[in-house]
Structures are given as structure tokens and as C-alpha cells.
Design a protein around this motif. Structure first.
Motif, short mmCIF file in Angstrom:
data_model
loop_
_atom_site.label_atom_id
_atom_site.label_comp_id
_atom_site.label_asym_id
_atom_site.label_seq_id
_atom_site.Cartn_x
_atom_site.Cartn_y
_atom_site.Cartn_z
N PRO A 155 -3.07 -11.44 -3.87
CA PRO A 155 -4.32 -11.21 -4.60
C PRO A 155 -4.26 -11.78 -6.03
N THR A 156 -5.12 -12.72 -6.33
CA THR A 156 -5.19 -13.32 -7.67
C THR A 156 -6.65 -13.45 -8.08
N ARG A 157 -6.86 -13.84 -9.33
CA ARG A 157 -8.23 -14.08 -9.81
C ARG A 157 -8.55 -15.56 -9.81
N PRO A 203 -4.62 4.78 1.17
CA PRO A 203 -5.80 3.88 1.18
C PRO A 203 -6.26 3.41 -0.19
N VAL A 204 -5.87 4.11 -1.27
CA VAL A 204 -6.38 3.71 -2.59
C VAL A 204 -5.30 3.22 -3.57
N ARG A 205 -4.05 3.55 -3.31
CA ARG A 205 -3.00 3.20 -4.26
C ARG A 205 -2.07 2.14 -3.69
N TYR A 206 -1.47 1.35 -4.57
CA TYR A 206 -0.51 0.34 -4.12
C TYR A 206 0.44 -0.01 -5.25
N ILE A 207 1.56 -0.60 -4.85
CA ILE A 207 2.51 -1.12 -5.83
C ILE A 207 2.23 -2.61 -6.01
N ALA A 208 2.17 -3.05 -7.26
CA ALA A 208 1.83 -4.44 -7.56
C ALA A 208 2.82 -4.99 -8.57
N ASN A 209 2.65 -6.24 -8.93
CA ASN A 209 3.44 -6.82 -10.03
C ASN A 209 2.55 -7.76 -10.83
N GLU A 232 -2.06 -9.84 1.48
CA GLU A 232 -1.83 -8.75 0.53
C GLU A 232 -0.33 -8.39 0.44
N TRP A 260 10.29 -4.28 -2.17
CA TRP A 260 10.19 -3.05 -1.37
C TRP A 260 8.74 -2.74 -1.06
N PRO A 265 0.80 -1.23 0.00
CA PRO A 265 0.00 0.00 0.00
C PRO A 265 0.83 1.28 0.00
N ILE A 266 0.39 2.26 -0.79
CA ILE A 266 0.96 3.60 -0.79
C ILE A 266 0.10 4.50 0.11
N ASN A 307 11.51 -5.02 2.04
CA ASN A 307 10.60 -6.00 2.61
C ASN A 307 11.39 -7.16 3.21
#
Lengths: 235, 235
Positions: A69-71, A36-42, A84, A111, A33-34, A136
Motif C-alpha cells: 500500500p502506497t500513495r 478487521p481494523v488494525r494492522y502492523i505497518a512500516n 497488502e 512478522w 492484519p491484527i 513471514n
């Protein structure tokens, strides 16, 4: 009917060589999380890790799947724990120990953002926020270095876009794990999100170049190798 | 049968008050690449924007839906254009013009990473990479400021976690759009990813506090308001 039951019984045990073994598999990306609404993902889809969890369960292992988090739907017969962030994933892995083998297929963020904002960061004219990062926890190195309760087999994944074998070998040495599955996730390979994977299995004995094949096939081959490994190990 | 056909014809036209109107809707998050495997994202699911696109199409509008990465199926009767970054989204919006109305429901990233890396950024002992950010194009302000071919109605969304009405009013003034739909996306509201939404409609005339309701109901109410708006406007 009795004959069939007996045949079933023996087939069942022959086909479940990992019965009685507990295995931990991680899969998917982490979200850092950056605010409440943004985050870094891959771009990890989780497909390879889920396929490995499914293949190990098919061979009779008790599998805990710690998933970012996956589908994806949970594979049959697998206990899934959703997380998460990398910190959450480490905690879930530690809670799953002891295990006989740990396969760390997740694409864990190296990170996180040093200070997650409580409120949405507002855009201000002419000012750019700077994202200061913090390292991390290294889940693979942490579990590999355990002096008490280290899994008998620790397998790491290396997602590389260049110098795959060289980077994979360096990772094997640096992390203290037993095997590294190194794969090419570069743009155009279609590995991240795709259904096929071209991997190299790096062990203390050397490098194997596996053919490009479906992630399910990679998972079955890896599960077979894990089975062979445990045939020489007492519980 | 003839009576039924005639009835259908009139009902059809009565229920399609936006027939002949072209509308642009954006939805979902944008993904801003850091390197080939990592990106900055946000928690928008795209549900509200997709529901608006569907509601406008149901009323007879020709709808172009410019969508960031979501897990959603395209609504019936809507032309969907998939994009990833804010820059891509702006280009797709400009390509969709001219339109009668533009509804910018996407959660566009305010910033992108200034210099996207060609190769995966490697973790180095004791060194943290710093992410320097660059401002993304402001799609809402850009389209609102068009002197030629500005849509007759430009609707922006404000995703806020605090001082919702105040921030929404400031956004309405700053962006030059006609309406702002301001909603609370704070942690615990369940708006991002959820099926309900509590919105305020901010116009030049004032603020309306709409009841918390399903995103589909918000979409239908907004589409009805858009219909009323166009009842007073010549094509």
C-alpha cells in the motif's frame, strides 16, 4: 523524415538496452492484519522501488511492480500488482516469474500476527491482549534459493538503523542474493518517506559507498549497473 | 448594491448559527511506534472526521482539527494540528480546550507498544519478538470526566464490527459522553476508507438509525444536530 526515422530507430535501440528483459520489482511496505481494523505497518513510502521500476522501464525492460500500500501513481510503462501482506507479496512475485532480474525493494514485514482476529478485538478493563507473532515468508531468500528458474540477478535491500555495512554484508551472505543495496533509514535521516537516499551497494566483489542523492538518481545508477550486468549475459 | 449587502449580512448570520462557538474535532487513525520503522495502525481514512470539521466550519464554528496521519487536505477555515500517537493526540486535545463541543471521530489505538525500541528490531533465527502492549489514554473518557472546563457537548464515535447498537450503548454509559455515533466498520461495509457511512446516533434519549449516506451528508446532519443542541444553550 526518413533520416529522422532511421536516427530515431537507432537511438531508440541504443537507449533501450534492457529491451527483451523481464524484471520484477517490489516496493512499499506490507500491512499485516491484527483484526478487521488494525494492522502492523512500516514507514516505507515505496518511492525508491517505484523509481527503480520507472528507471528499468525507461531502459526498455518489461517491468512487473509488486507494490504494498502506497500513495504513489504507477510509473509509465510498468505493470503494477497491488498487495497488502507479505504472504500476498510472495504469491504475486512467484506468479511473475520467470524474470531476468528481481529487485526486492519492498520493506516486507518480518512478522505477521499469528492468528488474525475475525472481529475487532475489544478493550477489556485490566486485560491487555498479547500479540503473538509468526515469521513471514522470506521472499528474497526464497527466490534466491530457487534451483529452477532463479533470476540471473537477485538484488535485495537492507533497511538498517545501525551498523549498515556490517548488517548488509551479513544479509548478502545469509540470503543468497547477488547484490544488496543497504541504506540508512534511522530517525533523522529522512530516508523513509523522503526523496533522498544514501546507499551502499554490496556485491560479492566489495562495498561501494554511493553519494547521498535523490531516489531517482539512485534508481538510474542502479538501472545502469543492472544494464552492465546483462551486457555480459546471454538471454 | 446596498440591498444586496444587507441581504448578504442577514443571510450570512442566518447561515452561520455556530458563529462564536469553538469546537474540537479529532480524525484519522493513530500510529503507535514499535521501533523506528514499524508501527501499529488502523484503517481509518479520516474522511468522516474531516467532513464533520468542514461542516461545523461552514456553520460558522471556530474548528480545531486534531488529525492522525491521513492523506487528506485540510478543510477550508479549519485549524489543523497533526499528531501520530494517542498520547500526542490527547496532549493536542487538552491544548485546544476550552471548547463548546468536542467531537472525537478519530480511531484512536486502544494500545501502544509498551517499550518502543530505539533501533530496528532484528530478525533472529528461531526467535520471535513479543509485543507487550500498554493501554493508551482514553481521550473520550478523559475529556468527558473533566469537572472544570468540560465541553457542553462531548460526542464519541464507536467503530464496531458486531452488535453495533449494544456496543455503542455500553460505550455511551461507560465513557460519560453525551452522544455516540456508532458505525459499522466491518469487512465488506467499505466504511473505513470509503465515502459512505451507515451510523446510529445514540443519545440519552434513545437510538436513531440514520440512512446509509455519504460521509459528507452524515457530517452535515450531525452539524445540524449540534446546532440545534446549542440553540438551547447560553454561551
Amino acid at each position: 523524415a526518413i533520416c529522422a526515422a532511421i536516427t530515431d530507430f537507432f537511438q531508440h535501440n541504443a537507449e533501450k538496452p534492457l529491451r527483451g528483459r523481464k524484471m520484477l520489482v517490489t516496493a512499499g511496505p506490507t500491512h499485516e492484519p491484527i483484526d478487521p481494523v488494525r494492522y502492523i505497518a512500516n514507514r516505507s513510502s515505496g518511492k525508491q522501488g517505484y523509481a527503480i521500476a520507472a528507471a528499468l522501464a525507461d531502459l526498455g525492460a518489461e517491468v512487473v511492480l509488486v507494490s504494498g500500500p502506497t500513495r504513489l501513481d504507477s510509473p509509465r510503462g510498468v505493470t503494477r500488482q497491488n498487495v497488502e501482506s507479505a504472504n500476498d507479496m510472495l504469491a504475486a512475485c512467484e506468479a511473475a516469474l520467470p524474470v531476468d532480474a528481481a529487485i526486492f525493494a519492498a520493506a516486507v514485514a518480518d512478522w505477521r500476527v499469528a492468528s488474525e482476529a475475525d472481529q475487532k478485538i475489544k478493550k477489556k478493563e485490566g486485560r491487555l491482549p498479547s500479540l503473538s507473532l509468526a515469521e513471514n515468508p522470506d521472499i528474497l531468500a526464497t527466490v534466491s534459493a530457487l534451483t529452477q528458474g532463479r533470476p540471473a540477478l537477485v538484488v535485495g535491500f537492507a533497511a538498517e538503523t545501525e551498523a549498515i555495512i556490517e548488517n548488509g554484508k551479513a544479509k548478502l551472505a545469509r540470503k543468497g542474493c547477488d547484490w544488496i543495496v543497504a541504506n540508512d533509514v534511522g530517525t533523522g535521516t529522512g530516508t523513509f518517506g523522503g526523496d533522498e537516499n544514501h546507499v551502499f551497494l554490496l556485491t560479492r566483489e566489495g562495498v561501494e559507498d554511493w553519494p547521498k542523492q535523490s531516489k531517482d538518481a539512485v534508481a538510474r545508477d542502479l538501472a545502469a549497473r543492472i544494464t552492465t550486468f546483462f551486457q555480459g549475459v546471454d538471454v
